[in-house]
Design an enzyme around this catalytic site. Structure first.
Site, mmCIF file in Angstrom:
data_model
loop_
_atom_site.group_PDB
_atom_site.id
_atom_site.type_symbol
_atom_site.label_atom_id
_atom_site.label_comp_id
_atom_site.label_asym_id
_atom_site.label_seq_id
_atom_site.Cartn_x
_atom_site.Cartn_y
_atom_site.Cartn_z
ATOM 1 N N LYS C 80 14.921 -1.905 -2.540
ATOM 2 C CA LYS C 80 14.097 -0.904 -3.224
ATOM 3 C C LYS C 80 14.929 0.334 -3.519
ATOM 4 O O LYS C 80 15.754 0.748 -2.681
ATOM 5 C CB LYS C 80 12.899 -0.563 -2.334
ATOM 6 N N SER C 155 4.096 0.751 -3.781
ATOM 7 C CA SER C 155 5.162 1.220 -4.654
ATOM 8 C C SER C 155 6.358 0.272 -4.716
ATOM 9 O O SER C 155 7.180 0.399 -5.612
ATOM 10 C CB SER C 155 5.640 2.597 -4.180
ATOM 11 N N SER C 179 2.878 0.355 0.728
ATOM 12 C CA SER C 179 3.796 0.072 -0.376
ATOM 13 C C SER C 179 4.562 -1.235 -0.257
ATOM 14 O O SER C 179 5.157 -1.688 -1.231
ATOM 15 C CB SER C 179 4.794 1.212 -0.550
#
Lengths: 96, 490, 490
Positions: C80, C155, C179
């Site tokens: 990420k 996210s 997330s």
């Protein structure tokens, strides 16, 4: 408590150093009041006076550092994301 | 100027220079003299993702200071974020401490006892914070107030600082200076801060006069400047109040070159630091055991040392006070006494002569120690004691030794300083003087006090090099001879 | 023939040892998939050039010759974009960090590299992890590989989409309020938010420090367990890191329950506001557990509804502080300083560099921390957090796990919720709980309803990762919902 959204958007955006366009202001002010209302939900809860706030998860053994010198970044690594510099200094704005 | 309506509180920021590394990262704490931005890592540069980890020795140092300032120590160490934007602050918040819900300073409610010209005064300590030092700003086109841009060096960023905050118990600029001198000495004796390092101790002073608001003067770096800045503010504010002006709450900057305070740009908003406990730094328990352990290892503190100097060396309290004001000076004194005894004499010479020259030559005591080691000063003192030189010569040799670092004996010989204590040689001169000053001789025969004139003449002829006590003895002998009374050798 | 990428990691690594050249084949496969789907899915913000990755392969091959062993040997890992990678651009999906090249690696990245893993790219996300759909990325929306008209969740949407669509074997996400779990639920993958402090946050660009953890997103429990075993464990660079050293969770991959598990279902989480499809999948999962003989009980936790507002108050407060550092001076979006003042320059940088949702959260966070509102919002939210934690402790005294839906709805259509922040916040209602109280939670595919995978969330007490893996693995075994293949890939 009554909070005027326009007024406080003005105030906190100055504190946080964020300039808002008129467009953004309009959008934010519209939703802010609803979000604050949503936050206010927790004020329904009564009898919290004696409750200890939980700032972070309790830890057992602390993580401490011995006073031993480690490695620093090289000057190239320090400056590689810096856009304005003079020699090895990083150029910054006026403080006056 | 009325001084009893002046209220002063101080915030002293002192670097823990005894640490090898910074407060929250393992960069060296010895940042001075390094090329800009070469003493930083992701943490002290505030790079995204980097995290702080507390230097355990910083906690110990803070506890030592807290004990020395007789504070009560928190049982929990909590770090708090203090938010404000400024180019020297890489995260735009400072990790510090705060007194509020969930936050507390490491120590509170202490005091320091001052001796101001014999009067005892207690200055209360409100709190001690551990915090990180910001980076250093350079103002390439002027000053903090005028430079069109800044240059930032983050080498200092993250250095461990202690912030010592007093209650507003100080009433005069002099008291403020004495207080800071004492704090400096305590820090030096604890081995926490080397006050001689540039910028290791910095002071913010809050001052208000009756009828006016509180004014903060920031960034004062020497005790003398604190005294100056406060004196300046008292005059400035009382003039304003005298002419009916309003003294507003403001922050001013001490300009150490022009020796004036100048207003800093007023903030548009009231300061709102939005303190909250730093979630990257879970609270750490400070155990009674740790505190006891540190307390048991606490070195001798200035007050104890002054007492010991008076008790075991028999020197005056005044002398002891001045010596202990600077640990290195007191150390030097003790080293000398260890070699040549005579504490009263050594103390007086160190305080009145040596220290004066150290200041005049802009030296630090440790530098002076290298140029004039204790055994060197002791040689001079030996020569003085056995009358080989007089005090005047000693005083002249000191600056020469401090300037050159040469051996004192060579200086004395090279400069022809050794006393004339050769009795034959001196007698010749005494006889000359007697011949040239017959009236004075007559006077001296009648009035013993007039002998001084003759001694003075001998000194004049020898350019001060005559050993005064031998000269005295010879003149007395000569006078006795003229009187025809028998010699009376002692 | 089954593609290499379809295999689980442990099997692949074994193959790679005996035949290192397979790694090359595997890398080509991964890049082929990327070539095929990335245009439509948009998982990556930064994809490393194939040539660079092949270079790494060659270096690895040489190291294998000298006996190098690693549990991720040659495995393509997606990370990420809020986790810093040395020399690889790390943007946090923000214009603010559009060109930021970190000079250091996050601890988790170091650990992956040490195990021979190859980081092939940085995945898309909501800007600074603020969002639940990856629509708040400053660059583009990540689409759901199961239905390109829908979001992949957020996210960590890019990480989940990459894993689901075989653009990587496994990925790291971060979970501040769901997330990892939300996108895992939406993409038919497994995702775990570990116990607070189990995985180092060093190098995770902070959104809300006291809530977030890095965790794995995988296609099956075996891969997830391997990655968790690698990234977990004490890190001296993170003060919030737990002193846990034994982090091998392999033994929990057991088809038999390691304990007589008791599961609690929180009544308030399934009573209202839950979509029909989600309820259907959830009930299916519960009946599967029951048919395995596990005891499932409904419990009540009326406090649960206060979790979401408390979460947003705390997260925004911390975010407003964490994001203060972005001023364009040391890194990130920059405007020429010229002769302008710092607040002027910073305001311009921050106004341009941050997107609307980030600004909103900074402003809200600044507000709840500001003088006058701190007690009413921030402190109160922290009190709610304490009460919730006590409630969870109470439930875990009697039950081993809590099972609740991961999200109240299936993945929304792109654009469906993005204009209403409150609607978006509501998506996190069941995921924020684990973050608020610091416990581990895993989302696994419960079922596939109307062609869309839907997750169930299982929460356990602190450090119960092993048992969570065990129960999730049991479910994976009975449901056969592993290595789910979205239609896009077929």
């Amino acid at each position: 408590m009554n909070i005027d959204p326009a007024e406080w958007v003005e105030r906190v955006s100055k504190l946080a150093l964020i300039n808002l366009s008129e467009e953004e202001k309009k959008l934010l002010i519209k939703d802010m009041a609803r979000i604050i209302d949503f936050f206010n939900m927790i004020n329904e809860l009564k009898g919290l006076d004696d409750v200890e706030p939980l700032f972070m998860m309790p830890r057992g053994e602390p993580v401490l550092r011995d006073d031993e010198v480690g490695e620093c970044l090289s000057i190239n690594e320090v400056l590689m994301n810096v856009k304005e510099k003079e020699d090895r200094f990083i150029k910054g704005p006026r403080t006056a | 100027m009325v001084s009893n309506n002046v209220v002063i509180g101080l915030e002293i920021h002192t670097q823990i220079t005894s640490l090898k590394t910074k407060l929250f990262c393992s960069c060296p704490s010895d940042y001075r003299g390094k090329p800009p931005n070469t003493n930083v890592c992701p943490t002290c540069l505030g790079l995204p993702g980097a995290l702080p980890v507390v230097n355990v020795n910083a906690i110990k140092a803070a506890i030592m200071v807290a004990l020395a300032l007789r504070c009560s120590i928190s049982d929990l160490l909590v770090f708090t974020r203090k938010h404000y934007f400024y180019p020297d602050l890489p995260k735009n918040y400072q990790i510090s401490q705060y007194d509020g819900i969930g936050s507390m300073p490491i120590a509170k409610n202490g005091y320091v006892i001052l001796n101001i010209d014999g009067n005892i005064k207690k200055i209360r300590i409100r709190r001690i914070n551990i915090e990180e030092d910001p980076g250093r700003l350079i103002y390439p086109t002027g000053s903090l107030l005028t430079s069109k841009y800044t240059l930032i060096d983050y080498n200092r960023s993250g250095i461990a600082l202690l912030e010592i905050v007093t209650e507003p118990d100080i009433s005069t600029p002099k008291e403020a200076k004495v207080f800071i001198d004492k704090i400096r000495s305590i820090l030096e004796h604890l081995g926490i801060t080397d006050p001689n390092l540039e910028g290791s101790i910095r002071v913010d002073a809050n001052i208000s006069l009756a009828g006016g608001s509180r004014v903060e003067v920031k960034n004062i770096s020497s005790p003398k400047d604190v005294e100056r800045a406060l004196a300046y503010e008292i005059i400035r504010q009382s003039k304003m109040l005298g002419s009916g002006e309003v003294v507003r709450r403001e922050t001013r900057h001490w300009d150490s070159v022009r020796k004036v305070t100048v207003p800093l740009r007023a903030k548009e908003l009231e300061e709102d630091y939005r303190y909250f406990p730093d979630p990257d730094l879970p609270p750490i328990k400070i155990t009674k055991e740790l505190i006891m352990d540190i307390a048991s290892k606490l070195p001798e503190l200035p007050d104890q040392r002054i007492e010991r100097f008076v008790r075991s060396y028999g020197i005056s309290e005044y002398l002891a006070n001045v010596l202990v004001l600077e640990k290195s000076l007191a150390d030097y004194f003790e080293e000398c006494v260890g070699i040549c005894g005579n504490p009263e004499l050594v103390g007086n010479i160190v305080v009145n002569d040596l220290k004066r020259w150290i200041d005049e030559l802009n030296l630090e005591v440790i530098e002076a120690k290298k140029l004039l080691p204790a055994n060197q000063l002791c040689k001079l003192i030996q020569l003085l004691i056995n009358n080989s030189i007089n005090i005047k010569i000693l005083k002249e040799v000191l600056p020469k030794a401090l300037r050159s670092g040469k051996d004192v004996i060579s200086i004395i010989y090279e400069e022809g300083y050794m006393d004339i204590s050769d009795e034959k040689m001196l007698m010749k001169i005494v006889e000359e003087v007697f011949k040239e000053n017959q009236q004075a001789v007559k006077d001296a025969l009648d009035n013993p006090k007039a002998i001084n004139y003759l001694v003075g003449q001998v000194m004049k002829k020898t350019k001060g090099r005559a050993n005064p006590s031998i000269t005295n003895k010879l003149i007395t002998m000569k006078l006795a001879e003229i009187r025809g009374t028998p010699k009376n050798d002692r | 023939m089954k593609k290499l990428i379809e295999n689980n990691i442990t099997y692949l690594v074994e193959q790679f040892y005996s035949n290192p050249s397979l790694i090359e084949e595997y890398i080509h496969e991964v890049y082929e998939v990327i070539g095929k789907v990335e245009d439509r899915v948009k998982s990556y913000i930064t994809l490393r050039p194939l040539e660079d990755v092949l270079d790494e392969f060659r270096k690895l091959r040489d190291r294998i010759k000298y006996g190098f062993k690693g549990r991720l040997l040659g495995i393509a890992v997606a990370v990420k974009d809020c986790i810093v990678t040395r020399g690889i651009r790390t943007t946090c999906a923000s214009r603010m960090l559009q060109d930021f090249i970190p000079p250091y690696n996050a601890t988790v990245v170091e650990r992956i590299i040490n195990e021979g893993g190859i980081i092939i790219g940085k995945t898309n996300m909501d800007e600074f992890a603020m969002g639940s759909t990856t629509e708040n990325s400053a660059f583009y929306v990540t689409r759901n590989p199961w239905d390109l008209s829908r979001v992949a969740g957020g996210s960590s949407g890019g990480s989940a989409a990459a894993v689901s669509s075989r653009e990587a074997s496994i990925a790291l996400g971060s979970d501040t309020g769901g997330s990892i779990r939300t996108p895992a639920s939406y993409t038919g993958t497994v995702g775990m938010k570990p116990t607070y402090g189990l995985v180092s946050r060093y190098g995770l660009i902070a959104y809300a420090n006291s809530l977030e953890q890095i965790g794995p997103i995988a296609r099956n429990l075996s891969d997830l367990t391997l990655m968790l075993s690698i990234i977990s464990g004490h890190d001296p660079k993170d003060s919030t890191s737990l002193k846990i050293y034994d982090t091998n969770y392999d033994r929990y991959l057991s088809k038999a329950p390691l304990k007589n598990y008791k599961i609690a279902v929180i009544k308030e989480c399934i009573e209202q506001g839950v979509d029909r499809a989600v309820m259907q999948a959830f009930n299916r999962a519960i009946s599967r557990f029951e048919s395995e003989g596990l005891e499932v009980t409904e419990v009540s936790m009326p406090l649960i509804k206060y979790g979401l507002p408390a979460y947003y108050i705390i997260a925004d407060a911390e975010a407003s502080s964490n994001l203060a550092r972005y001023d364009g001076i040391r890194y990130g979006y920059h405007v020429g300083v010229g002769e302008r003042s710092y607040d002027d320059v910073y305001s311009e940088v921050r106004s341009y560099g941050f997107g609307l949702e980030v600004k909103r959260r900074i402003l809200l966070g600044t507000f709840v921390l500001s003088a006058g509102y701190y007690d009413q919002y921030y402190l109160k939210a922290l009190k709610v957090r304490r009460l919730l934690r006590n409630e969870f402790v109470r439930i875990f005294n009697r039950y081993d796990f809590i099972a609740i839906p991961t999200t109240p709805t299936p993945p929304p259509k792109v654009g469906e919720a993005i204009d209403d922040p409150l609607k978006l916040y509501l998506m996190d209602i069941y995921t924020v709980l684990a973050n608020l109280v610091g416990i581990p939670a895993i989302s696994i595919p419960a079922d596939i309803v109307d062609g869309l995978p839907i997750g169930i969330q299982i929460l356990g007490p602190e450090l119960s990762e092993g048992y969570l893996i065990n129960i999730a693995y049991i479910y994976e075994e009975i449901s056969k919902l592993r290595d789910l293949t979205p239609p896009l890939v077929v």
